[in-house]
Scaffold this motif. Structure first.
Motif, PDB file in Angstrom:
ATOM      1  N   GLU A  16       7.102  -2.663  11.610  1.00 27.15           N
ATOM      2  CA  GLU A  16       5.803  -3.686  12.031  1.00 27.15           C
ATOM      3  C   GLU A  16       5.868  -4.727  11.235  1.00 27.15           C
ATOM      4  OE1 GLU A  16       2.786  -2.334  14.399  1.00 27.15           O
ATOM      5  OE2 GLU A  16       4.854  -1.867  15.129  1.00 27.15           O
ATOM      6  N   THR A  17       6.011  -4.538   9.918  1.00 26.35           N
ATOM      7  CA  THR A  17       5.686  -5.551   8.591  1.00 26.35           C
ATOM      8  C   THR A  17       6.922  -6.248   8.364  1.00 26.35           C
ATOM      9  OG1 THR A  17       4.053  -4.001   7.982  1.00 26.35           O
ATOM     10  CG2 THR A  17       4.160  -5.747   6.661  1.00 26.35           C
ATOM     11  N   LEU A  18       6.750  -7.581   8.739  1.00 28.13           N
ATOM     12  CA  LEU A  18       7.857  -8.592   8.077  1.00 28.13           C
ATOM     13  C   LEU A  18       7.119  -8.941   6.817  1.00 28.13           C
ATOM     14  CD1 LEU A  18      10.738  -9.692   8.333  1.00 28.13           C
ATOM     15  CD2 LEU A  18       9.677 -11.177  10.001  1.00 28.13           C
ATOM     16  N   ALA A  19       7.555  -8.489   5.662  1.00 31.24           N
ATOM     17  CA  ALA A  19       6.538  -9.157   4.523  1.00 31.24           C
ATOM     18  C   ALA A  19       7.057 -10.308   4.038  1.00 31.24           C
ATOM     19  CB  ALA A  19       6.579  -8.054   3.375  1.00 31.24           C
ATOM     20  N   VAL A  20       8.507 -10.553   4.025  1.00 28.20           N
ATOM     21  CA  VAL A  20       9.071 -11.764   3.617  1.00 28.20           C
ATOM     22  C   VAL A  20      10.106 -12.119   4.658  1.00 28.20           C
ATOM     23  CG1 VAL A  20      10.495 -12.677   1.774  1.00 28.20           C
ATOM     24  CG2 VAL A  20       9.036 -11.079   1.209  1.00 28.20           C
ATOM     25  N   GLY A  37      -0.512 -18.019  -2.432  1.00 28.39           N
ATOM     26  CA  GLY A  37      -0.993 -17.575  -0.791  1.00 28.39           C
ATOM     27  C   GLY A  37      -2.079 -16.563  -0.726  1.00 28.39           C
ATOM     28  N   PRO A  38      -2.620 -16.190   0.270  1.00 24.61           N
ATOM     29  CA  PRO A  38      -3.647 -15.338   0.530  1.00 24.61           C
ATOM     30  C   PRO A  38      -2.986 -13.893   0.470  1.00 24.61           C
ATOM     31  CG  PRO A  38      -2.991 -16.281   2.631  1.00 24.61           C
ATOM     32  CD  PRO A  38      -2.086 -17.010   1.509  1.00 24.61           C
ATOM     33  N   SER A  39      -3.998 -12.918   0.361  1.00 31.19           N
ATOM     34  CA  SER A  39      -3.745 -11.418   0.229  1.00 31.19           C
ATOM     35  C   SER A  39      -2.526 -11.291   1.436  1.00 31.19           C
ATOM     36  CB  SER A  39      -4.817 -10.665   0.358  1.00 31.19           C
ATOM     37  OG  SER A  39      -4.497  -9.581   0.383  1.00 31.19           O
ATOM     38  N   GLY A  40      -1.573 -10.618   0.951  1.00 33.03           N
ATOM     39  CA  GLY A  40      -0.836 -10.009   2.235  1.00 33.03           C
ATOM     40  C   GLY A  40       0.468 -10.998   2.753  1.00 33.03           C
ATOM     41  N   CYS A  41       0.565 -12.288   1.851  1.00 35.54           N
ATOM     42  CA  CYS A  41       1.389 -13.288   2.733  1.00 35.54           C
ATOM     43  C   CYS A  41       2.937 -12.784   2.126  1.00 35.54           C
ATOM     44  CB  CYS A  41       1.163 -14.518   2.149  1.00 35.54           C
ATOM     45  SG  CYS A  41       1.397 -14.953   0.358  1.00 35.54           S
ATOM     46  N   GLY A  42       3.029 -11.874   1.318  1.00 35.41           N
ATOM     47  CA  GLY A  42       4.350 -11.404   0.640  1.00 35.41           C
ATOM     48  C   GLY A  42       4.724 -11.983  -0.647  1.00 35.41           C
ATOM     49  N   LYS A  43       3.835 -12.359  -1.380  1.00 40.40           N
ATOM     50  CA  LYS A  43       4.016 -12.809  -2.661  1.00 40.40           C
ATOM     51  C   LYS A  43       4.594 -11.880  -3.659  1.00 40.40           C
ATOM     52  CE  LYS A  43      -0.321 -13.695  -3.678  1.00 40.40           C
ATOM     53  NZ  LYS A  43      -0.933 -13.389  -2.529  1.00 40.40           N
ATOM     54  N   THR A  44       4.035 -10.657  -3.782  1.00 41.26           N
ATOM     55  CA  THR A  44       4.077  -9.635  -4.764  1.00 41.26           C
ATOM     56  C   THR A  44       5.726  -9.091  -4.199  1.00 41.26           C
ATOM     57  OG1 THR A  44       2.197  -8.923  -5.227  1.00 41.26           O
ATOM     58  CG2 THR A  44       3.531  -7.260  -5.600  1.00 41.26           C
ATOM     59  N   THR A  45       5.937  -8.762  -2.806  1.00 40.49           N
ATOM     60  CA  THR A  45       7.095  -8.125  -2.318  1.00 40.49           C
ATOM     61  C   THR A  45       8.268  -9.183  -2.807  1.00 40.49           C
ATOM     62  OG1 THR A  45       5.808  -7.346  -0.390  1.00 40.49           O
ATOM     63  CG2 THR A  45       8.419  -7.485  -0.359  1.00 40.49           C
ATOM     64  N   ASP A 165       2.792 -10.968 -11.980  1.00 39.72           N
ATOM     65  CA  ASP A 165       2.070 -10.597 -10.860  1.00 39.72           C
ATOM     66  C   ASP A 165       0.642 -10.512 -11.184  1.00 39.72           C
ATOM     67  OD1 ASP A 165       1.396  -9.779  -8.339  1.00 39.72           O
ATOM     68  OD2 ASP A 165       2.535  -7.924  -8.149  1.00 39.72           O
ATOM     69  N   GLU A 166      -0.108 -11.628 -10.750  1.00 41.22           N
ATOM     70  CA  GLU A 166      -1.277 -11.814 -10.984  1.00 41.22           C
ATOM     71  C   GLU A 166      -1.732 -11.290 -12.180  1.00 41.22           C
ATOM     72  OE1 GLU A 166      -3.782 -12.208  -7.931  1.00 41.22           O
ATOM     73  OE2 GLU A 166      -2.519 -12.076  -6.332  1.00 41.22           O
ATOM     74  N   PRO A 167      -1.303 -11.638 -13.560  1.00 46.94           N
ATOM     75  CA  PRO A 167      -1.780 -11.102 -14.789  1.00 46.94           C
ATOM     76  C   PRO A 167      -3.048 -11.311 -15.285  1.00 46.94           C
ATOM     77  CG  PRO A 167      -0.397 -13.020 -15.139  1.00 46.94           C
ATOM     78  CD  PRO A 167      -0.431 -12.755 -13.411  1.00 46.94           C
TER      79      PRO A 167
HETATM   80  P1  ATP Z   1      -1.773  -9.610  -2.503  1.00 51.57           P
HETATM   81  O1  ATP Z   1      -2.217 -10.837  -3.119  1.00 51.57           O
HETATM   82  O2  ATP Z   1      -2.983  -8.618  -1.699  1.00 51.57           O
HETATM   83  O3  ATP Z   1      -1.115  -8.802  -3.583  1.00 51.57           O
HETATM   84  P2  ATP Z   1       0.734 -10.357  -1.481  1.00 51.57           P
HETATM   85  O4  ATP Z   1       0.781 -11.551  -1.041  1.00 51.57           O
HETATM   86  O5  ATP Z   1       1.372 -10.004  -2.731  1.00 51.57           O
HETATM   87  O6  ATP Z   1      -0.762  -9.682  -1.335  1.00 51.57           O
HETATM   88  P3  ATP Z   1       2.565  -8.159  -0.574  1.00 51.57           P
HETATM   89  O7  ATP Z   1       1.950  -7.035  -1.377  1.00 51.57           O
HETATM   90  O8  ATP Z   1       3.815  -8.756  -0.608  1.00 51.57           O
HETATM   91  O9  ATP Z   1       1.599  -9.451  -0.192  1.00 51.57           O
HETATM   92  O10 ATP Z   1       2.514  -7.612   1.094  1.00 51.57           O
HETATM   93  C1  ATP Z   1       3.189  -8.297   2.004  1.00 51.57           C
HETATM   94  C2  ATP Z   1       2.707  -7.356   3.133  1.00 51.57           C
HETATM   95  O11 ATP Z   1       3.791  -6.263   3.013  1.00 51.57           O
HETATM   96  C3  ATP Z   1       1.437  -7.060   3.672  1.00 51.57           C
HETATM   97  O12 ATP Z   1       1.301  -6.943   4.947  1.00 51.57           O
HETATM   98  C4  ATP Z   1       1.411  -5.508   2.802  1.00 51.57           C
HETATM   99  O13 ATP Z   1       0.420  -4.660   3.412  1.00 51.57           O
HETATM  100  C5  ATP Z   1       2.787  -4.915   3.321  1.00 51.57           C
HETATM  101  N1  ATP Z   1       3.553  -4.097   2.156  1.00 51.57           N
HETATM  102  C6  ATP Z   1       3.674  -4.421   0.873  1.00 51.57           C
HETATM  103  N2  ATP Z   1       4.164  -3.522   0.441  1.00 51.57           N
HETATM  104  C7  ATP Z   1       4.145  -2.096   1.197  1.00 51.57           C
HETATM  105  C8  ATP Z   1       4.885  -0.874   0.970  1.00 51.57           C
HETATM  106  N3  ATP Z   1       5.240  -0.413   0.186  1.00 51.57           N
HETATM  107  N4  ATP Z   1       4.721  -0.464   2.251  1.00 51.57           N
HETATM  108  C9  ATP Z   1       4.251  -0.977   3.476  1.00 51.57           C
HETATM  109  N5  ATP Z   1       3.690  -2.147   3.617  1.00 51.57           N
HETATM  110  C10 ATP Z   1       3.919  -2.805   2.483  1.00 51.57           C
END
Ligand code: ATP
Length: 363
Positions: A16-20, A37-45, A165-167
């Motif tokens: 389902e999730t294309l994180a990056v 970017g906003p929450s969930g945009c893929g930065k942390t991944t 990561d958001e230190p």
């Molecule tokens: P935030 O600022 O909230 O940390 P982000 O931009 O860092 O958000 P990511 O944490 O990289 O975003 O998440 C990107 C997408 O991947 C989101 O939809 C998140 O729900 C999903 N995701 C991240 N880690 C996992 C995981 N371990 N299992 C399933 N989905 C994940």
């Protein structure tokens, strides 16, 4: 010091999730780059893929010319072989250890002798302003001090690249503001390469050499703070960074001053001097953005373009300026007016939009 090269990176979670979603970027040696970017945009991944904490589905990551990850070549170096320093929002401090033991932990895990580690720990604690606190239990420190411990731990073994990561997210607003500058000064002093993740646009603007703005796993724009603020390429970036007005119109003719745009909602023609690096046909629908501080409350006497009549709807005094909503037809424009001369709601005003600050957006 190293240069980070990320090429066509893809990371999925389940089906389902294309994180990056196929992103490429570089961080030059000694550069401070922020993924914003906003929450969930893929930065942390993205950051975790670079650290080796996630295995990407596709793409390549190399640092200092060494290939860390490659889907097609079947390469994936484990995190401990990457020699990267990481600083997390949660500090990730060992509660049963002293400050010095926390900082030494990574060094000893990498095979440093006790003596060698002690010297490096002292140096790192001095760098982050915690000299003399090495013997203290790490959890007995304030949030800001704990974050300095995790920073000391990250820099102690001279990593190739620092990943953040958001230190600063857990710190109170005043401390966060101070730590931004301290952190970036320290990174620059050490001449380290840094990749920093935040959703806070002000933080990104203050700290970064360049900002990479992400949405839905994709890169929207890459640029220095000045260009991302003043020349956003699309409405997402314009809206995400700072406050702005976005206005719909249709293109008329181009002249030496820019593109003339007809804006029926404002009953006006607006000459736009920026965002014109592409072909825009006559009659094409366009979006124009202008920041509130580039709309002036005094207009030239002529009836030319960029002149608007409106009525003050709301005006909030911010100390150095007034933040106003000015109604033009059915549309509210956000306007920032410098100075402290009172601006009363209901007042009729004439405005002038600076043409060189009107940006035609790509979408
Ligand atoms: P935030 O600022 O909230 O940390 P982000 O931009 O860092 O958000 P990511 O944490 O990289 O975003 O998440 C990107 C997408 O991947 C989101 O939809 C998140 O729900 C999903 N995701 C991240 N880690 C996992 C995981 N371990 N299992 C399933 N989905 C994940």
């Amino acid at each position: 010091m190293a240069e980070v090269v990320v090429t066509d990176l893809v990371k999925k979670f389940g089906t389902e999730t294309l994180a990056v979603d196929n992103i490429s970027f570089t961080v030059a040696e000694g550069e401070f780059v922020t993924l914003l970017g906003p929450s969930g945009c893929g930065k942390t991944t993205t950051l975790r893929c670079i650290a080796g904490l996630e295995i990407p589905d596709d793409g390549e990551i190399s640092i200092g010319g060494e290939l860390f990850t490659s889907g097609s070549k079947g390469v994936c170096l484990p995190p401990e072989k990457r020699h990267l320093g990481m600083v997390f929002q949660s500090y990730a401090i060992w509660p049963h250890m002293s400050v010095a033991e926390n900082v030494a932990y990574g060094l000893q895990a990498q095979g440093a002798s006790r003596n060698e580690a002690r010297g490096k720990v002292d140096k790192a604690l001095e760098l982050v302003g915690l000299s003399g606190l090495g013997g203290r239990n790490a959890t007995k420190l304030s949030g800001g001090q704990q974050q300095r411990v995790s920073l000391a731990r990250a820099v102690a073994y001279n990593p190739r690249v620092l990943l953040f990561d958001e230190p600063l997210s857990n710190l109170d607003a005043k401390l966060r503001e101070r730590m931004r500058l301290e952190l970036v000064n320290l990174v620059k002093e050490l001449k380290m390469t840094a990749l920093y993740v935040t959703h806070d646009q002000a933080e990104a603007m203050v700290m970064s050499d360049r900002i990479i703005i992400m949405k839905d796993g994709r890169i929207q724009q890459v640029g220095d703070p000045h260009s991302t603020y003043n020349e956003p390429t699309n409405s997402f970036v314009a809206d995400f960074i700072g406050v702005t007005n976005i206005i719909e119109g249709s293109a008329e003719e181009k002249n030496s001053g820019g593109l003339l745009v007809d804006v029926p909602k404002l009953s006006a023609k607006i000459l736009c001097g920026a965002g014109l690096d592409r072909e825009i046909g006559k009659g094409a629908k366009v979006l124009v953005t202008v920041r509130p501080e580039y709309i002036e409350l005094h207009a030239p006497d002529s009836d030319g373009a960029n002149r608007l009549e409106g009525v003050v709807d709301k005006a909030v005094y911010l100390g150095q300026s007034w933040d106003c909503l000015i109604r033009v037809g059915d549309t509210d424009l956000r306007v920032h007016v410098r100075g402290d001369e009172p601006i009363e709601p209901g007042k009729r005003v004439t405005m002038y939009i600076l043409p060189e600050r009107c940006v035609v957006l790509k979408d």
